[in-house]
Design a protein around this motif. Structure first.
Motif, PDB file in Angstrom:
ATOM      1  N   VAL A   1       0.835  -1.198   0.000  1.00  0.00           N
ATOM      2  CA  VAL A   1       0.000   0.000   0.000  1.00  0.00           C
ATOM      3  C   VAL A   1       0.874   1.255   0.000  1.00  0.00           C
ATOM      4  O   VAL A   1       0.617   2.205  -0.749  1.00  0.00           O
ATOM      5  CB  VAL A   1      -0.975  -0.004   1.202  1.00  0.00           C
ATOM      6  N   LEU A   2       1.929   1.256   0.798  1.00  0.00           N
ATOM      7  CA  LEU A   2       2.824   2.418   0.857  1.00  0.00           C
ATOM      8  C   LEU A   2       3.452   2.688  -0.502  1.00  0.00           C
ATOM      9  O   LEU A   2       3.456   3.829  -0.979  1.00  0.00           O
ATOM     10  CB  LEU A   2       3.913   2.192   1.911  1.00  0.00           C
TER      11      LEU A   2
ATOM     12  N   TYR B   1       2.361   1.776  -3.419  1.00  0.00           N
ATOM     13  CA  TYR B   1       1.340   2.195  -4.369  1.00  0.00           C
ATOM     14  C   TYR B   1       0.952   3.662  -4.142  1.00  0.00           C
ATOM     15  O   TYR B   1       0.777   4.416  -5.100  1.00  0.00           O
ATOM     16  CB  TYR B   1       0.101   1.297  -4.299  1.00  0.00           C
ATOM     17  N   LEU B   2       0.844   4.062  -2.894  1.00  0.00           N
ATOM     18  CA  LEU B   2       0.513   5.462  -2.609  1.00  0.00           C
ATOM     19  C   LEU B   2       1.630   6.406  -3.061  1.00  0.00           C
ATOM     20  O   LEU B   2       1.362   7.518  -3.527  1.00  0.00           O
ATOM     21  CB  LEU B   2       0.208   5.651  -1.127  1.00  0.00           C
TER      22      LEU B   2
ATOM     23  N   VAL C   1       1.106   6.792  -6.778  1.00  0.00           N
ATOM     24  CA  VAL C   1      -0.004   7.710  -7.044  1.00  0.00           C
ATOM     25  C   VAL C   1       0.429   9.148  -6.782  1.00  0.00           C
ATOM     26  O   VAL C   1       0.119  10.059  -7.560  1.00  0.00           O
ATOM     27  CB  VAL C   1      -1.241   7.335  -6.195  1.00  0.00           C
ATOM     28  N   GLY C   2       1.172   9.368  -5.724  1.00  0.00           N
ATOM     29  CA  GLY C   2       1.660  10.712  -5.409  1.00  0.00           C
ATOM     30  C   GLY C   2       2.574  11.263  -6.490  1.00  0.00           C
ATOM     31  O   GLY C   2       2.486  12.442  -6.855  1.00  0.00           O
TER      32      GLY C   2
ATOM     33  N   THR D   1      -2.332  -1.019 -11.991  1.00  0.00           N
ATOM     34  CA  THR D   1      -3.088  -1.066 -10.743  1.00  0.00           C
ATOM     35  C   THR D   1      -3.706  -2.444 -10.542  1.00  0.00           C
ATOM     36  O   THR D   1      -3.674  -2.996  -9.433  1.00  0.00           O
ATOM     37  CB  THR D   1      -4.177   0.019 -10.739  1.00  0.00           C
TER      38      THR D   1
END
Length: 127
Positions: free
Chosen positions: A63-64, A66-67, A70-71, A101
């Protein structure tokens, strides 16, 4: 502060963001395969608590990363929005984003399932 970026600056920004996104995806793939191999080799010997810990840590890192991806993409889109005259193949970009994704989410789910169920046959032979 000037508001418009030159085409050269946009190309450099695109290269930096693309490199960052690719590096994060490669890191995720490396971590995924390491977790799968560790689960396959030692999963039947791990206590349930350690399997839960491994799954939680793996999910948190996934999750980290992937975020962060996205950032990075959102950061570059802020600058691209300043230059409305730049054209990009939006359908290709959308397809890449959707497929990456999808791979990320399905791969993470499959790896977590493998942590708990991927060594059942091996556990029966270990006894």
């Amino acid at each position: 502060m000037r508001e418009e970026l030159t085409n050269e600056e946009l190309i450099q920004l695109y290269d930096v963001v693309t490199s960052s996104v690719n590096a994060q995806f490669e890191l995720w793939l490396t971590i995924t395969f390491a977790v799968i191999i560790a689960s396959y080799l030692a999963g039947h010997r791990l206590a349930r608590l350690l399997q839960n810990l491994m799954a939680t840590l793996y999910l948190a890192v996934s999750v980290l990363l992937y975020l962060m991806l996205v950032g990075a993409v959102q950061f570059s889109q802020q600058f691209e929005a300043l230059n409305a005259d730049t054209s990009s193949n939006s359908s290709l970009v959308l397809a890449i984003v959707v497929l990456r994704t999808l791979v990320w989410i399905l791969g993470t789910i499959a790896t977590i399932v493998f942590i708990f169920k991927g060594n059942k046959d091996d556990a029966g032979n270990a006894a």
